[in-house]
Write a protein that holds these residues in place. Structure first.
Motif, mmCIF file in Angstrom:
data_model
loop_
_atom_site.group_PDB
_atom_site.id
_atom_site.type_symbol
_atom_site.label_atom_id
_atom_site.label_comp_id
_atom_site.label_asym_id
_atom_site.label_seq_id
_atom_site.Cartn_x
_atom_site.Cartn_y
_atom_site.Cartn_z
ATOM 1 N N GLN A 278 40.681 41.248 49.064
ATOM 2 C CA GLN A 278 39.414 40.463 48.512
ATOM 3 C C GLN A 278 38.808 41.627 47.911
ATOM 4 O O GLN A 278 38.096 42.188 47.067
ATOM 5 C CB GLN A 278 39.020 39.534 48.429
ATOM 6 C CG GLN A 278 39.727 38.738 47.309
ATOM 7 C CD GLN A 278 40.535 38.438 45.705
ATOM 8 O OE1 GLN A 278 40.410 39.122 45.542
ATOM 9 N NE2 GLN A 278 41.196 37.118 45.260
ATOM 10 N N GLN A 279 37.797 41.591 49.347
ATOM 11 C CA GLN A 279 37.318 42.887 49.678
ATOM 12 C C GLN A 279 38.189 44.389 49.586
ATOM 13 O O GLN A 279 36.792 44.980 48.531
ATOM 14 C CB GLN A 279 36.769 43.312 51.386
ATOM 15 C CG GLN A 279 35.948 43.303 52.089
ATOM 16 C CD GLN A 279 34.246 43.477 50.884
ATOM 17 O OE1 GLN A 279 33.875 42.546 51.436
ATOM 18 N NE2 GLN A 279 33.593 44.308 50.197
ATOM 19 N N ALA B 242 37.807 44.802 45.554
ATOM 20 C CA ALA B 242 35.951 44.362 45.171
ATOM 21 C C ALA B 242 35.439 46.123 45.460
ATOM 22 O O ALA B 242 34.701 46.736 44.489
ATOM 23 C CB ALA B 242 35.493 43.647 46.138
ATOM 24 N N SER C 81 45.500 44.928 42.712
ATOM 25 C CA SER C 81 43.930 43.843 41.667
ATOM 26 C C SER C 81 44.383 43.955 40.320
ATOM 27 O O SER C 81 44.782 44.999 39.236
ATOM 28 C CB SER C 81 42.760 44.605 42.495
ATOM 29 O OG SER C 81 42.684 45.688 41.988
ATOM 30 N N GLY D 147 39.066 40.053 43.197
ATOM 31 C CA GLY D 147 38.073 40.016 44.091
ATOM 32 C C GLY D 147 37.338 39.117 44.010
ATOM 33 O O GLY D 147 36.561 38.800 45.302
#
Ligand SMILES: [Zn+2]
Length: 128
Positions: free
Chosen positions: A5-6, A9, A71, A99
């Motif tokens: 997720q990092q 993002a 993503s 994210g």
């Protein structure tokens, strides 16, 4: 999952992509790969050289390739029609993150989503 997720993002508005490693149905690691798509804001394409390297490592006794992740920076973690067109019905997992949210899919023949993906239940476990 936190790491993915990092990455997602940080890379937005571009899509990230990579390879999921693990054993049986448990994802235990991932390999970030370069998104070589000419339009990385809307599509992803895993660098084939990195995929070949991961396949080779698996054959030599490394962690199995369970599937792929990418993503959707704009949010929806359902597979797109483009995802369905580019997915082989090989039973591998497709993890889509944005994210914050994530959803897991399996690429199959005659799937419920665009004829190619079935949703897969997912638990995240913290392992010491
Ligand atoms: Zn997608």
């Amino acid at each position: 999952m936190d790491a993915l997720q990092q990455l997602a993002a940080d890379a937005a508005p571009q899509e990230i992509c990579g390879i999921l490693l693990g054993v049986e149905n448990r994802v235990t690691g991932h390999i970030p790969t370069t998104n070589i798509s000419p339009s990385p804001e809307r599509h992803f394409e895993i660098d084939p050289a990195q995929l070949i390297q991961a396949e080779r490592t698996m054959r030599e006794g490394g962690a199995a390739i369970l599937g792929y992740y990418h993503s959707h920076p704009l949010g929806n973690v359902r597979p797109s029609s483009t995802d369905a067109e580019s997915a082989a019905a090989d039973g591998r997992l497709w993890l889509i993150v944005n994210g914050t949210d994530a959803a897991l899919w399996r690429a199959v023949p005659n799937g419920e989503i665009f004829g190619r993906f079935d949703k897969v239940a997912m638990d995240c476990l913290l392992i010491d």
